[in-house]
Scaffold this motif. Structure first.
Motif, PDB file in Angstrom:
ATOM      1  N   ASP A   1       0.709  -1.389   0.142  1.00 21.06           N
ATOM      2  CA  ASP A   1       0.046  -0.026   0.157  1.00 21.06           C
ATOM      3  C   ASP A   1       1.011   1.237  -0.068  1.00 21.06           C
ATOM      4  O   ASP A   1       0.528   2.273  -0.727  1.00 21.06           O
TER       5      ASP A   1
ATOM      6  N   ARG B   1       2.068   1.963  -3.292  1.00 19.35           N
ATOM      7  CA  ARG B   1       0.878   2.596  -4.285  1.00 19.35           C
ATOM      8  C   ARG B   1       1.103   4.166  -4.112  1.00 19.35           C
ATOM      9  O   ARG B   1       0.704   4.857  -5.039  1.00 19.35           O
ATOM     10  N   LEU B   2       1.325   4.618  -2.727  1.00 22.24           N
ATOM     11  CA  LEU B   2       1.499   6.108  -2.579  1.00 22.24           C
ATOM     12  C   LEU B   2       2.347   6.821  -3.555  1.00 22.24           C
ATOM     13  O   LEU B   2       2.279   7.909  -3.990  1.00 22.24           O
TER      14      LEU B   2
ATOM     15  N   ILE C   1       0.649   7.261  -6.571  1.00 23.68           N
ATOM     16  CA  ILE C   1      -0.350   8.439  -6.509  1.00 23.68           C
ATOM     17  C   ILE C   1       0.367   9.896  -6.530  1.00 23.68           C
ATOM     18  O   ILE C   1      -0.102  10.899  -7.219  1.00 23.68           O
TER      19      ILE C   1
ATOM     20  N   ASP D   1      -0.184  12.856  -9.280  1.00 23.34           N
ATOM     21  CA  ASP D   1      -0.555  14.123  -8.611  1.00 23.34           C
ATOM     22  C   ASP D   1       0.302  15.297  -9.243  1.00 23.34           C
ATOM     23  O   ASP D   1      -0.164  16.392  -9.597  1.00 23.34           O
TER      24      ASP D   1
ATOM     25  N   ARG E   1      -5.705   7.851 -10.836  1.00 21.06           N
ATOM     26  CA  ARG E   1      -5.541   8.313  -9.649  1.00 21.06           C
ATOM     27  C   ARG E   1      -6.508   7.715  -8.620  1.00 21.06           C
ATOM     28  O   ARG E   1      -6.345   7.282  -7.625  1.00 21.06           O
TER      29      ARG E   1
ATOM     30  N   SER F   1      -6.157   5.158  -5.667  1.00 19.71           N
ATOM     31  CA  SER F   1      -6.430   5.421  -4.606  1.00 19.71           C
ATOM     32  C   SER F   1      -7.449   4.558  -4.082  1.00 19.71           C
ATOM     33  O   SER F   1      -7.640   4.369  -2.737  1.00 19.71           O
TER      34      SER F   1
ATOM     35  N   VAL G   1      -4.330   7.220   2.556  1.00 20.12           N
ATOM     36  CA  VAL G   1      -4.536   8.312   1.456  1.00 20.12           C
ATOM     37  C   VAL G   1      -4.687   9.469   2.252  1.00 20.12           C
ATOM     38  O   VAL G   1      -4.119  10.514   1.968  1.00 20.12           O
TER      39      VAL G   1
ATOM     40  N   TYR H   1      -1.552  10.678   3.515  1.00 23.69           N
ATOM     41  CA  TYR H   1      -0.683  11.396   2.237  1.00 23.69           C
ATOM     42  C   TYR H   1      -1.123  12.601   1.853  1.00 23.69           C
ATOM     43  O   TYR H   1      -0.327  13.630   1.471  1.00 23.69           O
ATOM     44  N   GLU H   2      -2.397  13.027   1.653  1.00 21.57           N
ATOM     45  CA  GLU H   2      -2.998  13.989   1.275  1.00 21.57           C
ATOM     46  C   GLU H   2      -2.780  15.109   2.203  1.00 21.57           C
ATOM     47  O   GLU H   2      -2.344  16.362   1.719  1.00 21.57           O
TER      48      GLU H   2
END
Length: 243
Positions: A7, A10-11, A14, A18, A169, A173, A181, A184-185
């Motif tokens: 996981d 996978r960031l 993302i 972005d 994305r 996500s 997530v 991360y955001e």
């Protein structure tokens, strides 16, 4: 927070998407051609202003030439009239008067013809100046049109890239735990959000981790979410991390 290494990796996808989204949005708002197009618009205004000045000067010369031609026509008419009267009269005194006026009209016509030639030369130069300016404007318009078309093409491509990246994305996500997530955001508002730790260096801020920090990361559990001590983004550990 804990999250599986998969996981966390996978960031990175993302974060990459972005970055593409930001780049596409920036390109759509301000394509590379925009600045040059604005310069050309300003240049065209300057050229058009100069063209107006040159057209005005040419119009003045045309009007001056028309006045001279009109004066020449008047002189010719008077010469024809006096010539006719001279031929018809038997009065010596009248004849001398007509001859004197005809001589005066001949000088007047000569002067007018000289002036006419001078104005015609100046008018020829004015026509060339106008044509030169019109050519510059046409060239500027052509270049502007080409750049505008290129800018529209770039914007269209950026729009397509934005749509594609946004779609990808959302798909990625959806496979990552929401709390990861969200973290991360939150971090992405002030950093890269997530970055690969490669050979002891954070690829978010490109800073080499100090020995103690690197040791702490090395000792962290495999599913622990660790952050860069320099920029605060999530450090994604892989076999390239040098741990």
């Amino acid at each position: 927070m804990n999250a599986s290494p998969a996981d966390q990796r996978r960031l990175l996808d993302i974060a990459d998407l972005d970055a593409r989204i930001r780049q596409a949005e920036a390109t759509r708002k301000n394509p590379p051609q925009a600045a040059r197009v604005n310069e050309l618009l300003t240049r065209r205004q300057e050229l058009s202003l100069e063209l107006s000045t040159r057209l005005g000067a040419r119009d003045d010369l045309r009007a001056e030439l028309a006045r001279i031609e009109s004066d020449v026509a008047v002189v010719d008419a008077r010469r024809a009239r006096d010539t006719e009267r001279l031929a018809a009269t038997s009065n010596v005194k009248e004849a001398q008067g007509y001859e004197s006026e005809l001589a005066s009209l001949a000088r007047r016509k000569s002067d007018l013809e000289d002036a006419e030639l001078e104005v015609m030369e100046r008018l020829e130069e004015a026509d060339a100046a106008v044509a030169e300016q019109e050519a510059l404007i046409a060239e500027t318009n052509k270049l502007g049109a080409e750049l505008s078309a290129e800018g529209k093409r770039v914007v269209a491509e950026a729009s397509a890239a934005l749509e594609s990246a946004t779609r990808d994305r959302a798909a990625i996500s959806a496979t990552v735990p929401p709390d990861l997530v969200a973290l991360y955001e939150r971090l992405a508002t002030r950093s890269a959000g997530a970055a690969l730790l490669r050979r002891g260096t954070c690829e978010g801020c490109h800073m080499v981790l100090a020995g103690t920090d690197l040791q702490a990361v090395r000792q962290a559990a495999e599913d622990a979410v660790v952050t860069c001590p320099e920029c605060g983004c999530i450090l994604v550990r892989t076999e390239e991390s040098g741990l």
